[in-house]
Each structure stands twice: as structure tokens, then as C-alpha cells.
Write an enzyme that holds these catalytic residues in place. Structure first.
Site, PDB file in Angstrom:
ATOM      1  N   PHE A  80       0.893  -1.383  -0.002  1.00 62.66           N
ATOM      2  CA  PHE A  80      -0.090   0.134   0.134  1.00 62.66           C
ATOM      3  C   PHE A  80       0.769   1.322   0.022  1.00 62.66           C
ATOM      4  CE2 PHE A  80      -2.381  -3.099   2.742  1.00 62.66           C
ATOM      5  CZ  PHE A  80      -3.446  -3.175   2.122  1.00 62.66           C
ATOM      6  N   SER A 124      -5.313   1.068  -9.109  1.00 58.75           N
ATOM      7  CA  SER A 124      -6.434   2.074  -9.172  1.00 58.75           C
ATOM      8  C   SER A 124      -7.251   2.049 -10.447  1.00 58.75           C
ATOM      9  CB  SER A 124      -5.565   3.379  -8.822  1.00 58.75           C
ATOM     10  OG  SER A 124      -6.817   4.341  -9.184  1.00 58.75           O
ATOM     11  N   TYR A 149       0.526  10.666 -10.730  1.00 58.47           N
ATOM     12  CA  TYR A 149       0.073   9.416  -9.912  1.00 58.47           C
ATOM     13  C   TYR A 149      -0.567   8.215 -10.661  1.00 58.47           C
ATOM     14  CZ  TYR A 149      -3.219   7.047  -6.867  1.00 58.47           C
ATOM     15  OH  TYR A 149      -3.909   5.974  -6.273  1.00 58.47           O
ATOM     16  N   LYS A 153       0.795   4.212 -11.029  1.00 60.57           N
ATOM     17  CA  LYS A 153      -0.120   2.894 -10.933  1.00 60.57           C
ATOM     18  C   LYS A 153       0.049   2.208 -12.133  1.00 60.57           C
ATOM     19  CE  LYS A 153      -1.385   3.811  -6.924  1.00 60.57           C
ATOM     20  NZ  LYS A 153      -0.860   2.902  -5.732  1.00 60.57           N
TER      21      LYS A 153
HETATM   22  P1  NAD Z   1      -2.472   6.194   2.547  1.00 61.41           P
HETATM   23  O1  NAD Z   1      -1.710   7.440   2.261  1.00 61.41           O
HETATM   24  O2  NAD Z   1      -3.674   6.542   3.756  1.00 61.41           O
HETATM   25  O3  NAD Z   1      -1.505   5.078   2.882  1.00 61.41           O
HETATM   26  C1  NAD Z   1      -0.644   4.797   2.207  1.00 61.41           C
HETATM   27  C2  NAD Z   1       0.603   4.808   3.657  1.00 61.41           C
HETATM   28  O4  NAD Z   1       1.827   4.430   2.996  1.00 61.41           O
HETATM   29  C3  NAD Z   1       0.814   5.509   4.610  1.00 61.41           C
HETATM   30  O5  NAD Z   1       0.701   5.152   5.718  1.00 61.41           O
HETATM   31  C4  NAD Z   1       2.251   6.224   4.226  1.00 61.41           C
HETATM   32  O6  NAD Z   1       2.678   6.839   5.609  1.00 61.41           O
HETATM   33  C5  NAD Z   1       2.864   4.957   3.894  1.00 61.41           C
HETATM   34  N1  NAD Z   1       4.014   5.344   2.943  1.00 61.41           N
HETATM   35  C6  NAD Z   1       3.971   6.057   1.891  1.00 61.41           C
HETATM   36  N2  NAD Z   1       5.337   5.874   1.514  1.00 61.41           N
HETATM   37  C7  NAD Z   1       6.214   5.166   2.175  1.00 61.41           C
HETATM   38  C8  NAD Z   1       7.308   4.531   2.103  1.00 61.41           C
HETATM   39  N3  NAD Z   1       8.141   5.055   1.128  1.00 61.41           N
HETATM   40  N4  NAD Z   1       7.811   3.998   3.192  1.00 61.41           N
HETATM   41  C9  NAD Z   1       6.703   3.482   4.177  1.00 61.41           C
HETATM   42  N5  NAD Z   1       5.617   3.602   4.079  1.00 61.41           N
HETATM   43  C10 NAD Z   1       5.234   4.532   3.170  1.00 61.41           C
HETATM   44  O7  NAD Z   1      -3.360   5.829   1.281  1.00 61.41           O
HETATM   45  P2  NAD Z   1      -4.481   4.834   1.122  1.00 61.41           P
HETATM   46  O8  NAD Z   1      -5.844   5.690   0.870  1.00 61.41           O
HETATM   47  O9  NAD Z   1      -4.475   3.812   2.246  1.00 61.41           O
HETATM   48  O10 NAD Z   1      -3.954   4.023  -0.102  1.00 61.41           O
HETATM   49  C11 NAD Z   1      -3.115   3.012  -0.254  1.00 61.41           C
HETATM   50  C12 NAD Z   1      -2.801   2.668  -1.490  1.00 61.41           C
HETATM   51  O11 NAD Z   1      -3.682   2.171  -2.392  1.00 61.41           O
HETATM   52  C13 NAD Z   1      -1.906   3.738  -1.878  1.00 61.41           C
HETATM   53  O12 NAD Z   1      -0.955   3.247  -2.929  1.00 61.41           O
HETATM   54  C14 NAD Z   1      -3.036   4.428  -3.044  1.00 61.41           C
HETATM   55  O13 NAD Z   1      -2.222   4.912  -4.263  1.00 61.41           O
HETATM   56  C15 NAD Z   1      -3.731   3.232  -3.384  1.00 61.41           C
HETATM   57  N6  NAD Z   1      -4.938   3.517  -3.851  1.00 61.41           N
HETATM   58  C16 NAD Z   1      -5.892   4.402  -2.922  1.00 61.41           C
HETATM   59  C17 NAD Z   1      -7.188   4.868  -3.300  1.00 61.41           C
HETATM   60  C18 NAD Z   1      -7.984   5.846  -2.305  1.00 61.41           C
HETATM   61  O14 NAD Z   1      -8.887   6.061  -3.001  1.00 61.41           O
HETATM   62  N7  NAD Z   1      -7.704   5.924  -1.081  1.00 61.41           N
HETATM   63  C19 NAD Z   1      -7.528   4.535  -4.585  1.00 61.41           C
HETATM   64  C20 NAD Z   1      -6.775   3.653  -5.639  1.00 61.41           C
HETATM   65  C21 NAD Z   1      -5.588   3.156  -5.078  1.00 61.41           C
HETATM   66  C1  UD1 Z   2      -9.376  10.787  -7.739  1.00 64.30           C
HETATM   67  C2  UD1 Z   2      -8.511  10.712  -8.579  1.00 64.30           C
HETATM   68  C3  UD1 Z   2      -7.972   9.232  -8.792  1.00 64.30           C
HETATM   69  C4  UD1 Z   2      -7.810   8.567  -7.566  1.00 64.30           C
HETATM   70  C5  UD1 Z   2      -8.819   8.605  -6.618  1.00 64.30           C
HETATM   71  C6  UD1 Z   2      -8.471   7.984  -5.468  1.00 64.30           C
HETATM   72  C7  UD1 Z   2      -8.758  12.676 -10.214  1.00 64.30           C
HETATM   73  C8  UD1 Z   2      -9.131  13.159 -11.503  1.00 64.30           C
HETATM   74  N1  UD1 Z   2      -8.697  11.246  -9.843  1.00 64.30           N
HETATM   75  O1  UD1 Z   2     -10.586   9.900  -8.323  1.00 64.30           O
HETATM   76  O2  UD1 Z   2      -7.024   9.191  -9.697  1.00 64.30           O
HETATM   77  O3  UD1 Z   2      -7.262   7.300  -7.775  1.00 64.30           O
HETATM   78  O4  UD1 Z   2      -9.434  10.277  -6.627  1.00 64.30           O
HETATM   79  O5  UD1 Z   2      -7.651   8.810  -4.682  1.00 64.30           O
HETATM   80  O6  UD1 Z   2      -8.286  13.295  -9.244  1.00 64.30           O
HETATM   81  N2  UD1 Z   2     -16.147  15.685  -6.391  1.00 64.30           N
HETATM   82  C9  UD1 Z   2     -16.986  17.062  -6.066  1.00 64.30           C
HETATM   83  N3  UD1 Z   2     -16.472  17.848  -5.050  1.00 64.30           N
HETATM   84  C10 UD1 Z   2     -15.463  17.528  -4.454  1.00 64.30           C
HETATM   85  C11 UD1 Z   2     -14.538  16.377  -4.621  1.00 64.30           C
HETATM   86  C12 UD1 Z   2     -15.167  15.574  -5.872  1.00 64.30           C
HETATM   87  O7  UD1 Z   2     -17.850  17.290  -6.893  1.00 64.30           O
HETATM   88  O8  UD1 Z   2     -15.074  18.374  -3.697  1.00 64.30           O
HETATM   89  C13 UD1 Z   2     -16.605  14.954  -7.332  1.00 64.30           C
HETATM   90  C14 UD1 Z   2     -15.808  14.708  -8.646  1.00 64.30           C
HETATM   91  O9  UD1 Z   2     -15.743  15.586  -9.321  1.00 64.30           O
HETATM   92  C15 UD1 Z   2     -15.906  13.187  -9.127  1.00 64.30           C
HETATM   93  C16 UD1 Z   2     -16.344  12.600  -7.621  1.00 64.30           C
HETATM   94  O10 UD1 Z   2     -16.845  13.852  -6.682  1.00 64.30           O
HETATM   95  O11 UD1 Z   2     -17.112  13.265  -9.815  1.00 64.30           O
HETATM   96  C17 UD1 Z   2     -15.477  11.729  -6.945  1.00 64.30           C
HETATM   97  O12 UD1 Z   2     -14.179  12.470  -6.966  1.00 64.30           O
HETATM   98  P1  UD1 Z   2     -12.855  12.053  -6.172  1.00 64.30           P
HETATM   99  O13 UD1 Z   2     -13.342  11.377  -4.649  1.00 64.30           O
HETATM  100  O14 UD1 Z   2     -11.931  12.969  -6.208  1.00 64.30           O
HETATM  101  O15 UD1 Z   2     -12.567  10.749  -6.937  1.00 64.30           O
HETATM  102  P2  UD1 Z   2     -12.109  10.499  -8.476  1.00 64.30           P
HETATM  103  O16 UD1 Z   2     -11.962  11.644  -9.069  1.00 64.30           O
HETATM  104  O17 UD1 Z   2     -13.222   9.524  -8.790  1.00 64.30           O
END
Ligand code: NAD
Ligand code: UD1
Length: 337
Positions: A80, A124, A149, A153
């Protein structure tokens, strides 16, 4: 079975640590707390009623990883650890490419040294890019990412595919998350964004708590059910359980397999706001503003492959997501601080 959770103190990692432990796995958390807090781990311990193993270390530091692998002898790794802010990645692309790719390479290299073969990666829906077909299927083309970003991925996916071609016993599962939201039903762990949230759900909960004055809805002229953007919001506990299923899957399969982790249901921004009001009774003032650059009208998953091959599917509703996100936010108005 011991599972090393790189980035395990974060939002998705902490929920996964709880679900893994409940399923009989032994999680070992490694995190540098660059975007998290060790308090999240104590909260997981409180939920589970037992202590967890954790290390403060940078996952790009191979010496530190070797020391942890030597001591813990993990059987699998879930990765993660990465930076996840789209905006920040545009401003600091090198930081994102360095951290998000270096963490994967370091883990893979040390895994080889210690003969660890199972690797679950946090990918993602963003890899489907701006030409995504809806609903997204794992075999759809990828690319056309709109920010660094997203590219990190996709590059990680390619690195892992190449590695699995060359290293024949590698077992890689790429999990393409849709929109993780909500929190553990205890209200003890949840999403703790730094500063003003970019993502919709944490923004909504901070409007609900009065921290932010109103929600900006980015566009109401998309060709969707009500003009606002449509996404596939998946409860973080369902998502966490997807990692348990992926580990089970990896036990019996070498090579690479890709799974969408989504619900298969699209929910619009305005529908989410209404669901929040319905399930919490708290009003969400909002204003319609311009579209956000880079946003797509609709993104949601076809999750049938995960159901078919891993017997996993999301079970929680948008109402559960809202209620649980609100419980977390109202019990922890300053997050883990
Ligand atoms: P998060 O930031 O809460 O968790 C990531 C963790 O990784 C954090 O605790 C951070 O301290 C740790 N970290 C980052 N770089 C590090 C390093 N070099 N060494 C050790 N620890 C490190 O994010 P999350 O929402 O839990 O997401 C987890 C993973 O899922 C990420 O890779 C993120 O890109 C991916 N992801 C998240 C979402 C989302 O919407 N939350 C969506 C798609 C993919
Ligand atoms: C975003 C990222 C995506 C990332 C994901 C999880 C972009 C373009 N995409 O996805 O790469 O993997 O977050 O971190 O940023 N919205 C509002 N008002 C707000 C925030 C969001 O209307 O203040 C709307 C957005 O326009 C969208 C939906 O809510 O339609 C979801 O937005 P968001 O939660 O940011 O996720 P994604 O855009 O799907």
C-alpha cells in the site's frame, strides 16, 4: 501465515490489517508515517483486542526491509506504501515517481532474496485512463492517465507483469480499487486526510462537521442521471476483505492476475449527498461549480471477475458508507491528532 503490509498504517492498510487478523492471518505493518499515524495501529489493536507487530521504516530502504524480513520471515507482501494525491503528483512528479516506484522495486528485490513469492498491489481504476469504457473490465485497454499519480500506478502494473514473466514462482495480484470510502463500523479507524481533502467523501464529512462551509459539486452538466459525476464508491471494509480474498487466490496461482474491486454500481455526487443526509440526518450545503479538469463523467466497475475467481463481492451499501464515514468523522474531528 505472516503478511507484511507495506504502508499498513494508512487508510486502506489499517482496515486490511484488521480484516487479515480477523481471518487468522498475522499482519506485520511497515510504515514511515509519511501520511499516517501510529495511533491508527493502536486503534486497530483496540478493535482486535490484541497487539499487532509494526515497524517504523521507509519501504525504499532495503537494509531496513532486510532486517524486518530476517526477523519476521513473511509469507506474502501487500503493498500500500505510496503517495496518492493527484494534485500533489502534478506539482511534484519526481517525488511521486521516486516513491511509488522505488517502494515496489525495493520490496520485489528483497522478496527475491528471502524467497517470498506472493505480492498484492494497490492499483487504481485510474489506469483505465481518460478513454475508459464503462463499466470497466480488467481486459480493457489501459493508459491515457491524466496525471503522474495515475502513471505511477500503471508503471507499477507493467513492472509487476514483467517481473512475473521472468520470475516464474512470483504470484502477483493487481487490485484496481474504485472509490474507497467509509470507515470501520467501530468509528475507531478511518480516512485522515492532511489539509483540505481532495476526495469527495472526506470533503462531505468535513462539511457535515462544520469544518468546511459547503461542498463544491464539480459540474452538473455531465451526461449522467442528474448531471453530476458518477463513481463506484466501495466501503473500505469490503475493500479490505478483497485483500484477504486476493491472498487466498495467490496461494494457488502463479503469474499475474488483475481484479477490479468495486461494487458494480454507479452513484452520482448528488445521490451520495442525499444518501449522506438520509443516513445521518445531517444537512450538506452545496454549490454547483465548474467541472474539475481531468474528471470523467462516469467511472464504475464490472466486478464479476473478482466474484467468479476469488468469491469476493462488496456487500455494504452507500448508506453504510455514509453512516460509517460520519461516525469516524464525528468521533475524531481532528483525525488521529
Ligand atoms: P494512505 O496514504 O492512507 O496510505 C499509504 C501509507 O503508505 C501511509 O501510511 C504512508 O505513510 C505510507 N508510505 C508512503 N510511502 C512510504 C514509504 N516510502 N515507506 C513506508 N511507508 C510509506 O493511502 P491509502 O488510501 O490507504 O492508499 C493505499 C494505497 O492504495 C496507495 O498506494 C494508493 O495509491 C492506493 N489507492 C488508494 C485509493 C484511495 O482512494 N484511497 C484509490 C486507489 C488506489
Ligand atoms: C480521484 C483521482 C483518482 C484517484 C482517486 C482516489 C482525479 C481526477 N482522480 O478519483 O486518480 O485514484 O481520487 O484517490 O483526481 N467531487 C466533487 N467535489 C469535491 C470532490 C469531488 O464534486 O469536492 C466529485 C468529482 O468531480 C467526482 C467525484 O466527486 O465526480 C469523486 O471524486 P474523487 O473523490 O476526487 O474521486 P475520483 O475523481 O473518482
Amino acid at each position: 501465515m505472516k503478511v507484511l503490509l507495506a504502508g499498513g498504517a494508512g487508510y486502506i492498510g489499517s482496515h486490511t490489517a484488521v480484516e487479515l487478523s480477523k481471518a487468522g492471518y498475522d499482519p506485520v505493518i511497515v510504515d514511515n508515517y509519511s501520511n499516517s499515524s501510529p495511533i491508527a495501529i493502536s486503534r486497530c489493536e483496540e478493535i482486535l483486542g490484541k497487539s499487532l507487530t509494526f515497524y517504523e521504516a521507509d519501504v525504499t530502504d532495503k537494509e531496513a526491509l532486510r532486517a524486518i524480513f530476517t526477523k519476521e520471515q513473511p509469507d506474502a507482501v501487500i503493498h500500500f506504501a505510496g503517495f496518492k494525491s493527484v494534485d500533489e503528483s502534478v506539482r511534484m512528479p519526481l517525488l511521486y515517481y521516486r516513491n511509488n516506484i522505488d517502494t515496489t522495486l525495493s520490496l520485489l528485490e528483497v522478496m527475491r532474496e528471502y524467497d517470498v513469492s506472493s505480492f498484492i498491489f494497490s492499483s487504481s481504476a485510474t489506469v483505465y485512463g481518460e478513454n475508459a469504457q464503462i463499466p470497466c473490465v480488467e481486459t480493457d485497454p489501459t493508459g491515457g492517465c491524466t496525471n503522474p499519480y495515475g502513471w505511477t500506478k500503471l508503471m507499477n502494473e507493467e513492472i509487476l507483469k514483467d517481473a512475473a514473466l521472468a520470475i516464474t514462482n512470483l504470484r502477483v495480484v493487481l487490485l484496481r480499487y474504485f472509490n474507497p470510502a467509509g470507515a470501520h463500523e467501530s468509528g475507531l479507524i478511518g480516512e485522515d486526510p492532511k489539509g483540505i481533502p481532495n476526495n469527495l467523501m472526506p470533503y462531505v464529512t468535513q462539511v457535515a462537521s462544520g469544518k468546511l462551509p459547503f461542498l463544491k459539486v464539480f459540474g452538473n452538466d455531465y451526461p449522467t442521471v442528474d448531471g453530476s459525476g458518477v463513481r463506484d464508491f466501495i466501503h473500505v471494509v469490503d475493500l479490505a476483505k478483497g485483500h484477504v480474498a486476493a491472498l487466498e487466490y495467490a496461494k494457488n496461482h502463479t503469474g499475474v492476475e488483475i481484479f477490479n474491486l468495486g461494487t458494480g454500481r454507479g452513484v452520482s455526487v448528488l445521490e451520495l449527498v442525499n444518501a449522506f443526509v438520509d443516513s445521518t440526518g445531517v444537512d450538506i450545503p452545496y454549490e454547483i461549480v465548474d467541472r474539475r479538469p481531468g474528471d470523467l463523467a462516469e467511472v464504475w466497475a464490472n466486478p464479476s471477475k473478482a466474484k467468479e475467481l476469488m468469491n469476493w463481492q462488496a456487500t455494504k451499501t452507500i448508506g453504510d458508507i455514509c453512516a460509517d464515514a460520519w461516525r469516524w468523522q464525528s468521533n475524531n474531528p481532528q483525525g488521529y491528532e
